[in-house]
Design a protein around this motif. Structure first.
Motif, PDB file in Angstrom:
ATOM      1  N   VAL A  32       8.101   2.774  28.450  1.00 62.01           N
ATOM      2  CA  VAL A  32       8.530   2.482  27.039  1.00 62.01           C
ATOM      3  C   VAL A  32       9.229   1.053  27.097  1.00 62.01           C
ATOM      4  O   VAL A  32       8.779   0.097  26.444  1.00 62.01           O
ATOM      5  CB  VAL A  32       9.501   3.418  26.306  1.00 62.01           C
ATOM      6  CG1 VAL A  32       9.714   2.948  25.085  1.00 62.01           C
ATOM      7  CG2 VAL A  32       8.892   4.883  26.060  1.00 62.01           C
ATOM      8  N   GLN A  88      10.188  11.495  22.158  1.00 59.12           N
ATOM      9  CA  GLN A  88       9.470  11.877  23.039  1.00 59.12           C
ATOM     10  C   GLN A  88      10.184  12.981  24.025  1.00 59.12           C
ATOM     11  O   GLN A  88       9.572  14.153  24.324  1.00 59.12           O
ATOM     12  CB  GLN A  88       9.085  10.796  24.259  1.00 59.12           C
ATOM     13  CG  GLN A  88       8.155   9.819  23.726  1.00 59.12           C
ATOM     14  CD  GLN A  88       7.545   8.982  24.760  1.00 59.12           C
ATOM     15  OE1 GLN A  88       7.594   9.096  26.039  1.00 59.12           O
ATOM     16  NE2 GLN A  88       7.353   7.653  24.483  1.00 59.12           N
ATOM     17  N   TRP A 138       4.702  12.491  16.462  1.00 59.54           N
ATOM     18  CA  TRP A 138       5.267  11.225  15.806  1.00 59.54           C
ATOM     19  C   TRP A 138       4.332  10.319  15.730  1.00 59.54           C
ATOM     20  O   TRP A 138       3.361  10.161  16.651  1.00 59.54           O
ATOM     21  CB  TRP A 138       6.737  10.866  16.163  1.00 59.54           C
ATOM     22  CG  TRP A 138       6.497  10.401  17.584  1.00 59.54           C
ATOM     23  CD1 TRP A 138       6.435  11.277  18.579  1.00 59.54           C
ATOM     24  CD2 TRP A 138       6.507   8.964  17.842  1.00 59.54           C
ATOM     25  NE1 TRP A 138       6.626  10.248  19.802  1.00 59.54           N
ATOM     26  CE2 TRP A 138       6.545   8.999  19.466  1.00 59.54           C
ATOM     27  CE3 TRP A 138       6.537   7.761  17.397  1.00 59.54           C
ATOM     28  CZ2 TRP A 138       6.282   7.796  20.279  1.00 59.54           C
ATOM     29  CZ3 TRP A 138       6.497   6.685  18.073  1.00 59.54           C
ATOM     30  CH2 TRP A 138       6.396   6.701  19.606  1.00 59.54           C
ATOM     31  N   GLU A 158      11.615   5.880  19.968  1.00 62.34           N
ATOM     32  CA  GLU A 158      10.413   6.346  20.795  1.00 62.34           C
ATOM     33  C   GLU A 158      10.751   7.344  21.922  1.00 62.34           C
ATOM     34  O   GLU A 158      10.260   8.212  22.085  1.00 62.34           O
ATOM     35  CB  GLU A 158       9.746   5.240  21.273  1.00 62.34           C
ATOM     36  CG  GLU A 158       8.798   4.339  20.302  1.00 62.34           C
ATOM     37  CD  GLU A 158       8.171   3.286  21.192  1.00 62.34           C
ATOM     38  OE1 GLU A 158       7.540   3.594  22.159  1.00 62.34           O
ATOM     39  OE2 GLU A 158       8.137   2.068  20.619  1.00 62.34           O
ATOM     40  N   GLN A 176       3.681   5.719  14.647  1.00 64.73           N
ATOM     41  CA  GLN A 176       4.403   4.577  14.805  1.00 64.73           C
ATOM     42  C   GLN A 176       4.084   3.787  13.652  1.00 64.73           C
ATOM     43  O   GLN A 176       2.554   3.570  13.627  1.00 64.73           O
ATOM     44  CB  GLN A 176       4.658   3.874  15.935  1.00 64.73           C
ATOM     45  CG  GLN A 176       5.562   2.466  15.630  1.00 64.73           C
ATOM     46  CD  GLN A 176       6.202   2.077  16.945  1.00 64.73           C
ATOM     47  OE1 GLN A 176       6.259   2.445  17.863  1.00 64.73           O
ATOM     48  NE2 GLN A 176       6.396   0.672  16.992  1.00 64.73           N
ATOM     49  N   SER A 228      13.448   0.043  17.841  1.00 61.04           N
ATOM     50  CA  SER A 228      12.614   1.353  17.991  1.00 61.04           C
ATOM     51  C   SER A 228      12.269   1.963  19.196  1.00 61.04           C
ATOM     52  O   SER A 228      11.700   3.131  19.079  1.00 61.04           O
ATOM     53  CB  SER A 228      11.372   0.898  17.273  1.00 61.04           C
ATOM     54  OG  SER A 228      10.554  -0.280  17.964  1.00 61.04           O
ATOM     55  N   CYS A 229      12.354   1.062  20.363  1.00 56.92           N
ATOM     56  CA  CYS A 229      12.009   1.785  21.534  1.00 56.92           C
ATOM     57  C   CYS A 229      13.037   2.932  21.679  1.00 56.92           C
ATOM     58  O   CYS A 229      12.612   3.765  22.678  1.00 56.92           O
ATOM     59  CB  CYS A 229      12.233   0.725  22.768  1.00 56.92           C
ATOM     60  SG  CYS A 229      13.764   0.091  23.104  1.00 56.92           S
TER      61      CYS A 229
END
Length: 211
Positions: free
Chosen positions: A199, A20, A26, A16, A28, A12-13
């Motif tokens: 991140v 961005q 968004w 992310e 999470q 999921s990183c």
């Protein structure tokens, strides 16, 4: 608003960072398949396999598979520079990681899904074979895609971000340090890119402390 289902230390990183880069609103939902939480229950409603990352679009439709999500965002938001360069090769590389590296990591992490009735010795053999295959896949990736990881001289594209993240699992980066040190160095430069670094540090604080 986009809704990203995922949790710390996972793919999921990658999404992310992509969100961005796209500059879109968004939120999470902390969710994964290995914990029973309200988030995982919500994830199951939109993705019965409970895979992460899963991305729900503003219109309510759902995207799964990291490569597909990155390709969609790169096409919808070209200014994000997620898919610049030789687009065909960037897309090929994204699918390559999903098909070859993600799949091997899944076996390494969950051998019981593939040999449910096997004893531990047999599962260990499966893990060893999958790890060997994973490291070979990274060597081939390094040889074929090293020139496809950046939108410009210093900004990684979607393929660069995905490679830097997924190579952290199952000893991939350590193996590359031995077999393809120049490529491992390239991935390390992606790690410290200004949008990527915070991140990654949040997802892998121990790794960040060692860097």
């Amino acid at each position: 608003m986009y809704t990203l289902y995922g949790t710390q230390g996972t793919g999921s990183c990658i999404i992310e960072i992509a969100l961005q880069r796209c500059g879109v609103p968004w939120c999470q939902v902390d969710a994964c398949s290995w914990e029973d939480t309200p988030g995982s229950e919500a994830l199951a409603r939109v993705n019965p396999l409970k895979q992460i990352p899963t991305l729900q679009l503003p219109d309510g439709s759902v995207l799964t598979e990291s490569a597909a999500i990155l390709i969609h965002l790169g096409l919808v938001f070209p200014a994000s520079n997620l898919l610049p360069g030789d687009r065909a090769q960037v897309i090929r590389g994204l699918v390559y990681i999903a098909a070859n590296c993600y799949s091997a990591i899944g076996i390494i992490d969950y051998p019981e899904r593939w040999l449910a009735s096997a004893d531990q010795a047999m599962q260990a053999q499966l893990i060893a074979g999958a790890r060997q295959r994973l490291h070979l896949a990274w060597d081939v990736f390094a040889d074929q895609f090293a020139g496809q990881l950046f939108a410009s001289q210093s900004v990684p594209n979607a393929l660069g971000v995905m490679a830097a993240a997924v190579s952290r699992w199952a000893g991939g980066r350590d193996a590359l340090q031995q077999s393809r040190p120049e490529f491992a160095w390239t991935l390390a430069q992606i790690d410290i890119e200004p949008l990527v670094a915070p991140v990654f540090a949040r997802h892998w604080p121990d790794w960040a402390a060692q860097s």
